[in-house]
Design an enzyme around this catalytic site. Structure first.
Site, PDB file in Angstrom:
ATOM      1  N   ASP A  65      29.724  45.388 -28.687  1.00 59.59           N
ATOM      2  CA  ASP A  65      28.823  45.318 -27.541  1.00 59.59           C
ATOM      3  C   ASP A  65      29.503  44.556 -26.409  1.00 59.59           C
ATOM      4  OD1 ASP A  65      26.768  44.915 -25.710  1.00 59.59           O
ATOM      5  OD2 ASP A  65      25.397  43.985 -27.132  1.00 59.59           O
ATOM      6  N   HIS A  69      25.152  47.786 -29.220  1.00 61.83           N
ATOM      7  CA  HIS A  69      24.046  47.384 -28.351  1.00 61.83           C
ATOM      8  C   HIS A  69      22.882  48.352 -28.524  1.00 61.83           C
ATOM      9  CE1 HIS A  69      22.631  45.197 -24.747  1.00 61.83           C
ATOM     10  NE2 HIS A  69      21.993  46.328 -24.463  1.00 61.83           N
ATOM     11  N   SER A 105      18.460  42.546 -24.614  1.00 59.79           N
ATOM     12  CA  SER A 105      19.341  42.839 -23.490  1.00 59.79           C
ATOM     13  C   SER A 105      18.799  42.205 -22.211  1.00 59.79           C
ATOM     14  CB  SER A 105      19.513  44.358 -23.363  1.00 59.79           C
ATOM     15  OG  SER A 105      20.553  44.686 -22.490  1.00 59.79           O
TER      16      SER A 105
END
Length: 349
Positions: A284, A314, A194
């Site tokens: 996501d 995610h 991320s």
């Protein structure tokens, strides 16, 4: 006053969570109800069950509350899933050129091994070395590498470009001090999830010495464009669109979001980027920008393996200890890292 959920120790909540995940699949399907389908994808039963359990526990948004509350929320999530690989891993704290870091060394790993410099996720605002401890241990053991995980400065106390500056400093330290870390200086990779994937991508582009490999989990790559997945998965799949707005606003001023240190997708030349394994999650908000970055790398001549885990959400890497699809996906990524470093263009054997 603490909520009822906050009064329950994470160890107790964690046992309940693991017990539910151990139920037979037909029972889990009865608990969660009908399958969730969107954009031609079907959400994994494990992911659907995890989302339900999070809601029942009184899930707090990743962002949106006060910064300290958001940090405490992610720390509690880590405490729910404390499992580590069976192979012992030694750790020691490192001063990586003024940036705190932690070195993970699996038992029996010879000196001169490859090294992964890893940047944790958390929207540049939350998360730390400890919230991603089990991910680093897993990658160290199953890719057979040392891992140096970096405690870069967080916003809003330290806004952009503090995080990418720290990321570059720590990577530079790893290159210069590889022997002291027990690593092969020609086999140093970068990776992250991320926001950490964003930082790893920045390092892959801007470091004086190009990393040997990049391992990117559902990376944020472009602050300037809202792609279709931001709308498709805006709510209900852990990371939300509102979370991304909250993180972005805390991290980077709007007038600087087109800079490469913030949005690596916008670099004029991607051709010098290292060979890459980039994995996205189907459900996501960041899916499309991660995949577009991979396509642009490939168009620039970079060797890229793009993998969409289309039934996951995610943050799946942090939930590997529950088994099922998240474990399969992280295992695949660890295998890609091992292959990229031991059988890559530098001719390691």
């Amino acid at each position: 006053m603490a909520s009822l959920v906050e009064m329950v120790p994470p160890s107790v909540s964690g046992r309940v969570l693991r017990s539910v995940f151990a139920l037979p699949e037909p029972v889990k399907r009865l608990i969660v109800g009908a399958p969730v389908r969107r954009d031609g994808q079907r959400l994994a039963l494990d992911a659907q069950l995890l989302l339900l359990m999070m809601r029942l526990e009184g899930e707090r948004r990743l962002g949106g509350a006060g910064v300290e509350q958001a940090r405490e929320g992610l720390a509690r999530t880590k405490a729910l899933l404390p499992k580590v690989p069976e192979r012992p891993v030694a750790t020691r704290e490192i001063d990586a050129g003024g940036v705190p870091a932690r070195l993970y060394t699996p038992k029996g790993l010879a000196d001169g091994s490859p090294l992964l410099v890893f940047y944790h996720g958390g929207g540049w605002v939350i998360g730390d070395i400890d919230t991603h401890d089990t991910v680093c241990r897993y990658l160290a053991v199953h890719a057979d590498v040392r891992v140096l995980t970096v405690e870069y400065r967080l916003a809003p106390e330290h806004p952009y470009p503090a995080a990418p500056d720290d990321a570059l400093t720590a990577y530079g330290y790893a290159v210069e001090h590889a022997a002291e870390l027990g690593a092969d200086p020609s086999a140093i990779a970068v990776g992250g999830d991320s926001a950490g994937g964003n930082l790893a991508a920045v390092v892959g582009l801007l470091a004086e010495r190009t990393p040997a490999f990049a391992l990117l989990f559902y990376p944020a790559t472009d602050f300037t464009v809202r792609r279709r997945s931001r709308e498709l998965f805006a709510e209900g799949f852990y990371l939300t669109d509102d979370d991304m707005v909250w993180f972005s606003d805390h991290y980077c001023p709007r007038e600087r979001r087109a800079e490469v240190k913030a949005s690596p997708m916008l670099a004029d030349d991607l051709s010098g980027f290292p060979a890459t394994y980039l994995v996205t999650a189907g459900f996501d908000p960041l899916r499309d920008e991660g995949e577009e970055f991979a396509r642009r790398l490939e168009k620039a001549g970079v060797r890229v393996a793009l993998r969409r885990q289309e039934d996951l959400i995610h943050g799946f890497a942090n939930t590997w200890s529950l088994g099922g699809r998240a474990l399969e996906a992280l295992s695949e990524a660890a295998g890609a890292l091992r292959t990229g470093l031991y059988a890559g263009p530098r001719g390691r054997n």
